[in-house]
Write a protein that holds these residues in place. Structure first.
Motif, PDB file in Angstrom:
ATOM      1  N   GLU A   1       0.928  -1.163  -0.109  1.00 37.75           N
ATOM      2  CA  GLU A   1      -0.183   0.054  -0.155  1.00 37.75           C
ATOM      3  C   GLU A   1       0.881   1.720   0.137  1.00 37.75           C
ATOM      4  O   GLU A   1       0.023   2.148   0.423  1.00 37.75           O
ATOM      5  N   GLY A   2       2.377   1.136  -0.299  1.00 41.28           N
ATOM      6  CA  GLY A   2       3.331   2.227  -0.087  1.00 41.28           C
ATOM      7  C   GLY A   2       3.682   2.552   1.526  1.00 41.28           C
ATOM      8  O   GLY A   2       3.531   3.860   1.433  1.00 41.28           O
ATOM      9  N   ILE A   3       3.334   1.813   2.349  1.00 47.03           N
ATOM     10  CA  ILE A   3       3.374   1.905   3.827  1.00 47.03           C
ATOM     11  C   ILE A   3       5.395   2.847   3.737  1.00 47.03           C
ATOM     12  O   ILE A   3       5.738   3.609   4.082  1.00 47.03           O
ATOM     13  N   GLU A   4       6.397   1.296   2.758  1.00 44.91           N
ATOM     14  CA  GLU A   4       7.618   2.152   2.339  1.00 44.91           C
ATOM     15  C   GLU A   4       7.984   3.829   2.348  1.00 44.91           C
ATOM     16  O   GLU A   4       8.653   4.215   3.141  1.00 44.91           O
ATOM     17  N   SER A   5       7.402   3.523   1.390  1.00 40.21           N
ATOM     18  CA  SER A   5       7.637   4.884   0.553  1.00 40.21           C
ATOM     19  C   SER A   5       7.184   6.108   1.340  1.00 40.21           C
ATOM     20  O   SER A   5       7.462   7.800   1.820  1.00 40.21           O
ATOM     21  N   THR A   6       6.210   5.472   2.201  1.00 39.89           N
ATOM     22  CA  THR A   6       4.982   7.565   2.870  1.00 39.89           C
ATOM     23  C   THR A   6       6.227   7.173   3.889  1.00 39.89           C
ATOM     24  O   THR A   6       6.642   8.666   4.472  1.00 39.89           O
ATOM     25  N   GLY A   7       6.757   6.380   4.853  1.00 40.47           N
ATOM     26  CA  GLY A   7       7.530   6.364   5.728  1.00 40.47           C
ATOM     27  C   GLY A   7       9.621   6.856   5.035  1.00 40.47           C
ATOM     28  O   GLY A   7       9.970   8.096   5.880  1.00 40.47           O
ATOM     29  N   GLU A   8       9.871   6.764   4.709  1.00 39.52           N
ATOM     30  CA  GLU A   8      10.172   7.267   3.197  1.00 39.52           C
ATOM     31  C   GLU A   8      10.749   8.761   3.136  1.00 39.52           C
ATOM     32  O   GLU A   8      11.328   9.133   3.082  1.00 39.52           O
ATOM     33  N   ILE A   9       9.484   9.573   2.919  1.00 33.38           N
ATOM     34  CA  ILE A   9       9.439  10.661   3.114  1.00 33.38           C
ATOM     35  C   ILE A   9       9.825  11.585   3.873  1.00 33.38           C
ATOM     36  O   ILE A   9       9.835  12.355   3.998  1.00 33.38           O
ATOM     37  N   PHE A  10       8.421  11.357   4.586  1.00 32.55           N
ATOM     38  CA  PHE A  10       8.651  12.035   5.699  1.00 32.55           C
ATOM     39  C   PHE A  10       9.939  11.552   6.543  1.00 32.55           C
ATOM     40  O   PHE A  10      10.387  12.769   6.928  1.00 32.55           O
ATOM     41  N   ALA A  11      10.715  10.370   6.254  1.00 32.68           N
ATOM     42  CA  ALA A  11      11.814  10.490   7.088  1.00 32.68           C
ATOM     43  C   ALA A  11      12.806  11.486   6.056  1.00 32.68           C
ATOM     44  O   ALA A  11      14.296  12.347   7.144  1.00 32.68           O
ATOM     45  N   ILE A  12      12.937  11.389   4.884  1.00 32.06           N
ATOM     46  CA  ILE A  12      13.669  11.967   4.570  1.00 32.06           C
ATOM     47  C   ILE A  12      13.863  12.891   4.292  1.00 32.06           C
ATOM     48  O   ILE A  12      14.865  13.918   4.704  1.00 32.06           O
ATOM     49  N   ALA A  13      13.088  14.139   4.249  1.00 31.61           N
ATOM     50  CA  ALA A  13      12.463  15.504   4.665  1.00 31.61           C
ATOM     51  C   ALA A  13      12.585  16.094   6.649  1.00 31.61           C
ATOM     52  O   ALA A  13      14.179  16.924   6.066  1.00 31.61           O
ATOM     53  N   LEU A  14      12.362  15.505   7.067  1.00 30.16           N
ATOM     54  CA  LEU A  14      13.265  15.571   8.458  1.00 30.16           C
ATOM     55  C   LEU A  14      14.836  15.041   8.777  1.00 30.16           C
ATOM     56  O   LEU A  14      15.583  16.301   9.333  1.00 30.16           O
ATOM     57  N   ASN A  15      15.253  14.654   8.132  1.00 28.32           N
ATOM     58  CA  ASN A  15      17.079  14.611   7.719  1.00 28.32           C
ATOM     59  C   ASN A  15      17.969  15.787   7.510  1.00 28.32           C
ATOM     60  O   ASN A  15      18.567  15.651   8.064  1.00 28.32           O
ATOM     61  N   ARG A  16      17.327  15.905   6.483  1.00 31.15           N
ATOM     62  CA  ARG A  16      18.184  16.769   5.213  1.00 31.15           C
ATOM     63  C   ARG A  16      17.317  17.986   6.411  1.00 31.15           C
ATOM     64  O   ARG A  16      17.577  19.364   6.189  1.00 31.15           O
ATOM     65  N   LEU A  17      16.478  18.466   7.390  1.00 29.23           N
ATOM     66  CA  LEU A  17      16.330  19.500   8.712  1.00 29.23           C
ATOM     67  C   LEU A  17      17.302  19.125   9.464  1.00 29.23           C
ATOM     68  O   LEU A  17      17.387  20.308   9.930  1.00 29.23           O
ATOM     69  N   GLY A  18      18.079  18.629   9.220  1.00 26.87           N
ATOM     70  CA  GLY A  18      18.793  18.594  10.682  1.00 26.87           C
ATOM     71  C   GLY A  18      18.684  17.616  11.209  1.00 26.87           C
ATOM     72  O   GLY A  18      19.608  17.410  12.696  1.00 26.87           O
ATOM     73  N   TYR A  19      17.224  16.387  11.837  1.00 22.53           N
ATOM     74  CA  TYR A  19      17.234  15.675  13.092  1.00 22.53           C
ATOM     75  C   TYR A  19      17.840  14.512  12.711  1.00 22.53           C
ATOM     76  O   TYR A  19      18.536  14.493  11.242  1.00 22.53           O
ATOM     77  N   TYR A  20      18.245  14.249  14.162  1.00 25.16           N
ATOM     78  CA  TYR A  20      18.565  12.411  13.875  1.00 25.16           C
ATOM     79  C   TYR A  20      17.714  11.555  13.634  1.00 25.16           C
ATOM     80  O   TYR A  20      16.641  11.763  14.699  1.00 25.16           O
ATOM     81  N   LEU A  21      17.697  10.809  13.168  1.00 24.24           N
ATOM     82  CA  LEU A  21      16.156   9.615  12.748  1.00 24.24           C
ATOM     83  C   LEU A  21      16.490   8.227  12.648  1.00 24.24           C
ATOM     84  O   LEU A  21      18.160   8.219  12.577  1.00 24.24           O
ATOM     85  N   TYR A  22      15.706   7.780  13.567  1.00 27.28           N
ATOM     86  CA  TYR A  22      15.710   5.954  13.203  1.00 27.28           C
ATOM     87  C   TYR A  22      14.674   5.369  12.671  1.00 27.28           C
ATOM     88  O   TYR A  22      13.756   5.500  13.952  1.00 27.28           O
ATOM     89  N   GLY A  23      15.182   4.762  11.558  1.00 26.41           N
ATOM     90  CA  GLY A  23      13.805   3.594  10.779  1.00 26.41           C
ATOM     91  C   GLY A  23      13.711   2.266  11.167  1.00 26.41           C
ATOM     92  O   GLY A  23      14.815   1.991  11.377  1.00 26.41           O
ATOM     93  N   TYR A  24      12.574   1.547  11.555  1.00 25.44           N
ATOM     94  CA  TYR A  24      12.866  -0.364  11.696  1.00 25.44           C
ATOM     95  C   TYR A  24      11.069  -0.187  10.871  1.00 25.44           C
ATOM     96  O   TYR A  24      10.325   0.573  11.414  1.00 25.44           O
ATOM     97  N   ARG A  25      11.776  -0.916   9.661  1.00 20.22           N
ATOM     98  CA  ARG A  25      10.169  -1.790   9.582  1.00 20.22           C
ATOM     99  C   ARG A  25      10.289  -3.067   9.479  1.00 20.22           C
ATOM    100  O   ARG A  25      10.793  -3.953   9.956  1.00 20.22           O
TER     101      ARG A  25
END
Length: 578
Positions: free
Chosen positions: A15-39
């Motif tokens: 259903e596009g779950i991975e791409s939803t998280g990917e777009i959300f995470a990449i955008a926040l990473n580029r703002l300078g936040y630290y991220l940790y994602g687990y599928r």
């Protein structure tokens, strides 16, 4: 304002779950936040529940969070399976299409947002994930323009109209959540990030990049979860560097092809998971007795047999050390972070050539597929060391004799040539052999060659065989782990210390030969030792007992349900020891 956020999106696989998280995470990473994602995903190609949990923080994080702030649900199953992670002020943003129901035993707020309906009105229901990102942005009070660059990168090849439509979907989700909810949706505004640029990558990509930096120019592999990304990454990158990737017909062929290439002088790699390593075992023994420098990656998953192909486990540890029939020297290293995965893989090729033996890079599903922010990698730290590979012209051997490829030397490492080198001819065989490689069943020769091979690994030079955070000379508790448990352990230590317990931490990175001298002082000085690992039998704990002793101090804390350790689990289990 909050300095940390835990966000999860879930639904049916496909259903596009991975791409939803990917777009959300990449955008926040580029703002300078630290991220940790687990599928969390099913072993099916399509269908079955899947979710992507992403932790966003103003400081570095290396583990999944205990709780959840926002749950984005595309179906009722997502709510039913994940709502207990939500804290009392948490928010569920659910697609109104399935008439979502909130369980009675949660204080979290549920808001039905017509993800599918809004997306359909804009042209296609496939954009419902973009609507969900917009709804999330409303709760976080994020400027939706932060997503435009990411959306353009992902959908740009499909044309400007597709990019514009996806951005329109994000805006529609944002506006609906802000306006239609009449200001009732609570705002979880994140503190401003530092704005620094960091990489955002999975461990498998770091392993593949480390292989490239370490001079790998050939990979042979068979697709298998969770190792396939390594092959897929190198398929894209190796040809530009004059290298090749071959997808073989099976795991046995993959390993033997890598051995052949390594014998030819090319730094070679093969990668798999537990079932694949079982098939490679005989070939690994061949690399051991022929002293061919081979690098193997094992990304551990749930076993035995097919087991849990998409779930976390540490049950390959003993197998990677002891599985070959007969006895060969072998090096097994276990990175614990994405950065270490890069540097350790590059170093694995040096170790393989210096000690002329198989080197296994032991990863796990959480490290290999978990995606996290990574500080810029320092390629100047990577060096190429080729050991006793002969590069100068060899003198002619009298009477047309053979080169002593397996010469008995003081350090156990023999000079090595590659095919075609003048005066370097020698036999290569999987049976026991003399110094020239010719088969020999002599008892004296057998002892000499076995002793020679094992002398090689008596004094392994490996940077940081044990990562230590040991501020206490007489700790109440020493916590020992390996691979991806490091993040949960580090986070738990602060909580345990608040309970008045003095804690030291040791993370084993050189698993074999075992770093006894590094661990012994820490274990000797601690009142209790807790070993954290994802398997049923406590394999690392047993290794420590075998190599260090102090069995009466050592307590196994194991988890083998397919899920990684959470910080609160490490905290509570360690506290129970007192």
């Amino acid at each position: 304002m909050i300095n940390q956020l835990s966000w999860k999106v879930g639904g049916q696989q496909g259903e596009g779950i991975e791409s939803t998280g990917e777009i959300f995470a990449i955008a926040l990473n580029r703002l300078g936040y630290y991220l940790y994602g687990y599928r969390h995903f099913s072993s099916r190609i399509k269908g079955g529940h899947t979710n992507n949990k992403i932790r966003v923080s103003t400081t570095q994080v290396r583990s999944i969070s205990d709780d959840l702030d926002i749950l984005v649900a595309f179906d009722q199953e997502t709510i039913d399976l994940n709502y207990k992670e939500l804290h009392s002020n948490g928010v569920i943003l659910a697609d109104a299409k399935f008439d979502p129901k909130k369980p009675e035993d949660t204080d979290a707020a549920l808001y039905a947002v017509p993800f599918t309906e809004i997306a359909t009105e804009l042209g296609t229901s496939l954009m419902k994930n973009m609507v969900a990102i917009g709804a999330t942005s409303a709760v976080l009070d994020l400027d939706i323009q932060v997503f435009e660059v990411v959306v353009r990168e992902i959908f740009g090849k499909k044309g400007d109209q597709v990019v514009a439509k996806n951005m329109e979907a994000i805006k529609a989700g944002f506006n609906y959540t802000k306006e239609k909810m009449d200001g009732n949706v609570p705002t979880m505004q994140l503190e401003k990030a530092d704005g620094k640029h960091r990489m955002f990558m999975i461990g498998n990509d770091a392993i593949a990049l480390g292989a490239l930096a370490g001079g790998c120019r050939f990979m042979a592999a068979y697709p298998i979860t969770p190792a396939s990304d390594i092959m897929e990454y190198l398929i894209k990158k190796l040809p530009a560097l004059g290298g090749s990737v071959i997808q073989t017909e099976d795991e046995i062929a993959a390993c033997t092809m890598a051995i052949g290439a390594a014998y030819g002088g090319v730094r070679s790699l093969t990668a798999s998971s537990g079932p694949g390593l079982s098939l490679k075992t005989e070939a690994i023994g061949l690399a051991g007795i022929t002293e061919v420098p081979l690098v193997i990656v094992d990304t551990q998953r749930g076993g035995p047999s097919t087991g849990l192909p998409t779930k976390q486990e540490h049950s390959d540890l003993m197998s990677m050390i002891y599985s070959t029939h007969g006895e060969i020297p072998k090096i097994v290293i276990a990175p614990s972070t994405v950065e270490e995965a890069f540097y350790d893989t590059a170093e694995a090729f040096n170790l393989a050539e210096e000690y002329q033996c198989p080197v296994i890079v032991l990863s796990d599903l959480q490290l290999s597929l978990g995606k996290q922010s990574v500080e810029p990698l320092d390629f100047s730290k990577v060096e190429i060391r080729r050991g006793k590979l002969v590069t100068e012209e060899l003198p002619e051997i009298p009477n047309k004799g053979y080169f002593k490829r397996y010469e008995v030397t003081e350090d156990g490492v023999s000079p090595r040539t590659v095919p075609g080198m003048k005066n370097g001819i020698h036999h290569v065989t999987g049976v026991e052999h003399a110094e020239t490689g010719k088969p020999s069943e002599s008892a004296a020769n057998r002892v000499a060659q076995m002793d020679k091979r094992f002398r090689k690994v008596e004094n392994i030079r490996f940077n940081t065989p044990v990562y230590k955070n040991a501020p206490h000379e007489d700790a109440d508790l020493l916590i020992v782990g390996f691979n991806s448990t490091r993040g949960a352990i580090e986070e738990a230590i602060g909580r345990i210390e608040k309970d008045g317990i003095k804690v030291n931490h040791a993370h084993v990175r050189l698993v074999h030969p075992f770093p006894t001298d590094e661990l012994l002082p820490l274990i000797r000085s601690a009142k209790k030792v807790a070993v954290i690992e994802n398997n049923a039998t406590g394999q690392l704990a047993n290794l420590i007992k075998m190599n260090v002793g102090y069995a009466e101090k050592i307590k196994k804390i194991v988890k083998y349900d397919g899920n990684p350790f959470l910080p609160h689990e490490v905290h509570s289990k360690c506290k129970e020891l007192f």
